[in-house]
Design an enzyme around this catalytic site. Structure first.
Site: not given
Ligand code: NGQ
Ligand code: ZN
Length: 458
Positions: A274, A325
């Site tokens: 990101h 993602d």
């Molecule tokens: C994840 N996803 O680990 O799946 C994360 C969400 C987080 C994204 N960052 C959970 N898009 O970052 O705490």
């Molecule tokens: Zn992720």
């Protein structure tokens, strides 16, 4: 020289590192390209591949299990919906998943990646424990399921077992929703050992490491984990949400990317997932580090993350690749399209990823994402050249959209107009896994996926 399975292809037209070429003889042995000869005379016994051959795009960031909740977090909640409320929905969803489910959903997502123009992925895998948060006999149980799914789907794999120890900056305790992820430094050693054995089941797979985010580690544990891997890819989520930037400032007085650049040896092995919220200095520092910005434009739009500063990053020659993602929608050309469109919307301009007058935006996006993606995956992929994996996406040159076109206009049309429906054939490590746009196991994997989803949703 021949050591394994040999396959000899004769490509009508192909995108090579030197540019577009016709009548390309491609000699493959044991999944790797041995030689590439453009303008070759047709050779008897070589298999002709009609169509437009591109190097397959690496998918540098995925959580395959999230494919099982695609479309199920699009209903308005009681208070302001955000990334953080989406995360609550995601935590609840993963309470359903058994090891068999994890494998099935992963195979389904990987099949869609192949049909969507990705030939390899980096799976950022953070589910380690059972539904109650209890340890499996082998902490690598679910990592093994990811490997099994990749083997079944026939996709190239970089497995990134995730280190996740804290619930927030400053060593905050994890919450109940995070119970399937949590592992300390000692457990992580065991996880890597188990994952190392598991990846042997996929040809040419690579193992890397992934501290989940600065939110999920302490400086000490981050240091310990990075020290466990003297080589191979290192991926981390960073600066995706403005709240993360604020929390980081409150914790250390530094923004997340600035903190990471100052406290860890960020270099070519690293991929910063990101990296949405960057100030001028961070843009410069990130580009200069030669790490890869792991952009996930469709997910970032879906989650309301913000817009990556693509234009200034590109002007500093920053490296990037794309990832699917959350797998809310899986398509290599559409990730690139969304990336360019996000810049167009914020700058009110056009062709922002093309750098010179006359340059094709599609060509610039595609070739940069190939290079950045290959670097992030730590594999010899992303180019049709001797020594690389034979990973190809072949577009249907008979599609009416391509009539009368050649060269970069084909890529512009693929990315901005047809999307993945133009994909005819996909070859991974010399093996055909998609024909006429369909994965060779589509029916079987789809039926299993539907069965799992029916059970979870009823
Ligand atoms: C994840 N996803 O680990 O799946 C994360 C969400 C987080 C994204 N960052 C959970 N898009 O970052 O705490
Ligand atoms: Zn992720």
């Amino acid at each position: 020289m021949a050591t394994g399975q040999v396959r000899r292809l004769f490509l009508d037209q192909a995108l090579l590192p030197s540019g577009w070429a016709r009548n390309v003889a491609l000699d493959i042995d044991s999944g790797f390209i041995q030689s590439v000869t453009p303008d070759a005379p047709h050779r008897d016994g070589w298999e002709r591949i009609a169509g437009i051959a591109l190097p397959g795009l690496p998918n540098l960031h995925s959580h395959t299990f999230q494919r099982g909740m695609a479309g199920l977090a699009e209903r308005r909640g009681p208070t302001g919906d955000s990334f953080w409320t989406w995360r609550q929905v995601m935590y609840r969803f993963l309470e359903h998943l058994t090891p068999d489910d994890v494998e099935t959903v992963a195979a389904f997502a990987m099949m869609e990646m192949l049909e969507g123009g990705f030939t390899s992925l980096a799976e950022f895998h953070y589910l380690h424990h059972d539904r109650d948060g209890h340890a499996y006999g082998d902490i690598g149980e679910l990592s093994g399921r990811i490997v099994a799914a990749a083997a079944e789907a026939g996709i190239g794999l970089t497995l990134l077992p995730v280190f996740y120890a804290q619930g927030g900056f400053g060593g905050a305790a994890p919450n109940d929703g995070q119970k399937r992820f949590i592992c300390g430094v000692d457990a992580y050693v065991r996880l890597l050992e188990s994952a190392k054995k598991a990846v042997r089941f996929v040809d040419d797979a690579v193992l890397g490491i992934a501290p989940h985010s600065l939110r999920a580690v302490t400086p000490e544990s981050l240091h310990a984990v990075v020290g466990m891997a003297p080589e191979g890819p290192v991926h981390i989520h960073i600066a995706e949400q403005t709240k993360e930037v604020e929390d980081s400032l409150a914790w250390s007085g530094m923004r997340p990317v600035a903190w990471l650049l100052a406290h860890t040896p960020v270099n070519k092995r690293w991929c910063l997932i990101h990296a949405t919220h960057l100030d001028e200095e961070e843009i410069q520092g990130l580009a200069a580090s030669r790490s890869v910005a792991g952009l996930c434009p469709i997910t970032e739009a879906n989650l309301g993350d913000g817009i990556f500063p693509g234009v200034p990053f590109l002007s500093r020659s920053g490296a990037f690749g794309v990832g699917s993602d959350s797998n809310i929608h899986i398509s290599a050309p559409e990730e690139l399209r969304q990336l360019e469109y996000s810049q167009r919307l914020s700058h009110r301009g056009r062709n922002l990823f093309a750098e010179r007058e006359g340059e094709s935006t599609g060509r610039s996006l595609y070739t940069k994402a190939l290079t950045g993606g290959a670097q992030a995956l730590g594999r010899r992929v992303g180019a049709l050249r001797a020594g690389s994996r034979a990973d190809l996406v072949v577009l249907d040159s008979d599609a009416p959209d391509f009539a009368g076109l050649s060269g970069d206009a084909l890529l512009d049309t693929y990315i901005f107009a047809t999307g993945a429906r133009a994909i005819d054939r996909v070859i991974v490590g010399g093996r055909t896994v998609v024909t006429h746009g369909r994965h060779y196991k589509r029916d079987e994997i789809s039926a299993r996926f539907a069965k799992v989803m029916t059970r979870i949703r009823s």
